[in-house]
Design an enzyme around this catalytic site. Structure first.
Site, PDB file in Angstrom:
ATOM      1  CB  SER A 218      -0.946  -0.015   1.204  1.00 14.73           C
ATOM      2  OG  SER A 218      -1.676  -1.200   1.253  1.00 14.73           O
ATOM      3  CG  ASP A 324      -6.297  -3.179  -4.442  1.00 10.93           C
ATOM      4  OD1 ASP A 324      -7.176  -2.491  -3.881  1.00 10.93           O
ATOM      5  OD2 ASP A 324      -5.107  -3.198  -4.083  1.00 10.93           O
ATOM      6  CG  HIS A 355      -5.393  -2.984  -0.593  1.00  8.84           C
ATOM      7  ND1 HIS A 355      -4.533  -2.607  -1.602  1.00  8.84           N
ATOM      8  CD2 HIS A 355      -4.982  -2.315   0.506  1.00  8.84           C
ATOM      9  CE1 HIS A 355      -3.668  -1.734  -1.131  1.00  8.84           C
ATOM     10  NE2 HIS A 355      -3.906  -1.552   0.146  1.00  8.84           N
TER      11      HIS A 355
END
Length: 680
Positions: A218, A324, A355
């Site tokens: 991330s 995602d 994710h």
């Protein structure tokens, strides 16, 4: 800046609310910490490999006796305006034995804003310290596994977070310089200190080789991308997992705002309490520099790593979930394509998850692959990983295939064209152009989105235009980046467009819309490295969470029609005038099986994924000037073969309840977005 509220419908959580409730940490996956107790240290293995086998690092060093220390590195910036250069906190754990003999070791580094506010990993682990401020717990398994194998692990608090000075600027110069300065320090090019405010210097060249591998999911992986794009010497490899390559494309898509299209609130969210008190002016500057309109500004250029791909010297191991909906697949696709254009050595894993970290969807293979990757690029071991297939693709839950290159050899852009069907809004998709003057119309309905459109692609509903191939006689593989060009005439001065590719047919997929985004967390644990009482190497196991569906969304793209002339600036539209615009679809790798159909759907607001325009336009598509350029393995010939001959029969659908509108058959039942409160 608080998130704008979204509408709620039944059990579906609107994506903006999902962001508010669960993506408040932006790119983190947050699950209640498990509070795992200490585990026994992992047994050590011989230091040499078996005869004839590739060389690999072995766990011959004591994790319990490792050196744990903190250093504050001077970034050369004064982001908080207090008159002195900002220092970022660097927590280090390294084996004691090499230091005692004067042997230098490489570094694995994770630079993050999340170490104190939100935690890392599936169990939301945070850094912990003893009464003297010395680091005790390093989140995730990297330290437990790699320190006994002769690596140092370094956890960097980005500026303005945890124990660092300065202000976080959400992907800007401060973020990147926070981490780059540490790479420089490890190579003797920057100053480090033993305390946050003192003058006693700390150096790394006595124990560090200067070779660094950055990793992170991330935001952390985004920082790794940014540092690599500076071309800094000493950074040998990066492993970005579900990472951003251009921050503009996190908040906008070709001018269309994606939920809260201003990053300033994120700075406030991750900042330490004292930084939050002193960084208000920085947050105001971020807000002013990144307008909600979606116009491109210098602030977005500063946060665009794709444009600097030519500077990347490190190898890149990309990992991304194709479903995602937080850091969408366009992010890895444009980064991969730019790196390929400049000959950067690279590898890629693409999963069916949302994710999610690969440690939580393919754990044993991930640890083994990452170990070999770092051994090769940081220790220089010739273990063959650089000669193996470049791509691993998840085809079905826990079923993977590989490709020597990605996209595969023989992949070519193939133009498909929509044509009218027997009923309005239910058209055909093929190679032949539509007859001149052919049109399709739809009216933007912000209450509906891609799941609704796909479920009703064979029905003449007013909110979308759908175009479908005949049932395929052979498998058809989409691989890489695709585009859709539309010519649309709006009835109002503002309009948003969505283009969606859908595989129509029954399948079992990872349930990316549920809590966990394709995984279920179990109570059992597995251990990956050595433990201490304050830092366990044992983590909760997971398994695939699956759903039986009647269709699968393959790829998506969104745009503001007002960017037709310039993708960096929106212009008011003239009602009744036709505009031509090309939408970038998210990169994908998906096989549409024989018997299934491929659909292209064009609509307005994709509910829960983009914000609606200020009006509710009706749009008329000129089908003769509308097309999809898809990246197909085998190119036009593969499409021709797949759309001729007899298609295999599929099971007959049975009725199944739907959350919205009429009851569709099971064959058009799709995934669901998470229920309120689901962790992200």
């Amino acid at each position: 800046m608080p998130m704008r509220k979204r509408r709620t419908r039944g059990a579906r959580l609107p994506y903006g609310a999902l962001v508010t409730a669960a993506t408040a940490a932006l790119l983190a996956t947050l699950v209640t910490p498990a509070g795992a107790g200490p585990e026994p240290s992992a047994p050590t293995a011989p230091s040499s490999s078996a005869a004839g086998s590739p060389r690999e690092s072995r766990p011959v060093h004591s994790y319990a006796d490792a050196i744990r220390e903190s250093v504050w590195v001077d970034t050369g910036l004064d982001g908080d305006g207090d008159g002195r250069a900002d220092r970022v906190a660097v927590d280090i754990i390294r084996p004691r034995e090499p230091a005692a003999t004067g042997r230098k070791i490489p570094v694995i580094m994770d630079a993050s804003p999340y170490y104190a506010c939100c935690g890392r990993g599936n169990e939301s682990q945070k850094k912990t310290y003893d009464a003297d401020g010395n680091p005790v717990q390093f989140p995730l398994f990297y330290d437990n596994y790699f320190v006994p194998r002769g690596y140092a692990f370094v956890g960097v608090d980005l500026a303005g977070t945890n124990r660092s000075d300065g202000c976080d600027d959400v992907g800007g110069r401060s973020d990147v310089r926070s981490a780059k300065a540490v790479v420089d320090w490890l190579n003797g090019r920057a100053r480090g200190y033993t305390t946050r405010t003192g003058t006693t210097r700390a150096g790394a060249t006595g124990w560090s080789t200067g070779d660094v591998g950055m990793i992170g999911k991330s935001w952390d992986g985004t920082v790794a991308n940014g540092v690599a794009a500076t071309g800094v010497e000493g950074l040998k490899t990066i492993v970005p997992i579900g990472a951003i390559s251009s921050w503009y494309d996190y908040f906008h898509s070709q001018g269309a705002p994606l939920y809260n299209a201003n990053p300033s609130w994120l700075s406030d969210y991750v900042s330490s309490p004292d930084a939050r008190a002193r960084c208000g002016a920085v947050q105001e500057r971020i807000a002013a520099a990144t307008p909600y309109s979606g116009d491109w500004t210098p602030a977005w250029s500063e946060r665009d790593h794709v444009r600097d791909a030519s500077k990347v010297k490190a190898s890149v191991f990309v990992v991304h979930g194709q479903q995602d909906l937080n850091v969408r697949a366009k992010q890895f696709g444009q980064w991969w394509d730019a790196l390929a254009a400049h000959g950067v050595e690279r590898k890629i894993w693409l999963s069916q998850t949302g994710h999610v970290d690969p440690f939580d969807f393919r754990r044993a293979d991930w640890v083994r692959t990452l170990h070999r990757w770092f051994d090769h690029y940081l220790l220089g071991y010739d273990n063959g990983i650089d000669r193996e297939p470049v791509a691993d693709i998840e085809r079905a839950p826990d079923r993977w295939t590989t490709d020597r290159q990605w996209p595969p050899r023989g992949t070519a852009a193939t133009t498909l064209r929509p044509a009218p069907g027997a009923e309005p809004g239910v058209g055909a998709l093929g190679r032949a152009p539509a007859a001149p003057g052919s049109t399709a119309t739809f009216t933007d309905d912000p209450a509906l989105g891609e799941l609704d459109w796909a479920a009703r692609v064979d029905s003449p509903t007013p909110e979308k235009a759908g175009f479908v191939t005949r049932p395929l006689s052979r498998d058809l593989r989409i691989s890489g980046s695709s585009k859709v060009t539309v010519t649309a005439t709006p009835t109002t001065a503002t309009a948003h467009l969505s283009a969606v590719l859908v595989d129509l047919g029954p399948d079992t997929i990872r349930d990316y819309g549920a809590a966990g985004e394709g995984i279920t967390t179990l109570t059992e644990r597995s251990c990956w490295g050595a433990s201490t009482p304050g830092d366990s190497a044992c983590f909760k196991e997971t398994k695939a969470r699956t759903a039986d569906v009647g269709y699968t969304v393959v790829s998506r793209g969104w745009a503001d029609l007002g960017t037709w002339a310039d993708p960096r600036q929106e212009r008011p539209l003239t009602p009744g005038r036709a505009y031509t615009l090309t939408l970038d679809l998210a990169s994908a790798d998906h096989v549409v099986p024989a018997g299934h159909r491929l659909a292209l759907i064009v609509g307005g607001t994709d509910r829960d994924l983009i914000d609606p325009p200020s009006t509710s336009p009706k749009l008329t598509l000129d089908l003769g000037r509308t097309s999809a350029k898809l990246s197909l393995v085998g190119g036009p010939a593969a499409f021709a073969r797949a759309t001729t001959g007899a298609a295999p029969a599929l099971p007959a659908p049975t009725a199944r309840p739907s959350l919205t509108g009429p009851v569709p058959p099971a064959a058009v039942s799709g995934p669901r977005l998470p229920a309120p409160g689901a962790a992200r």
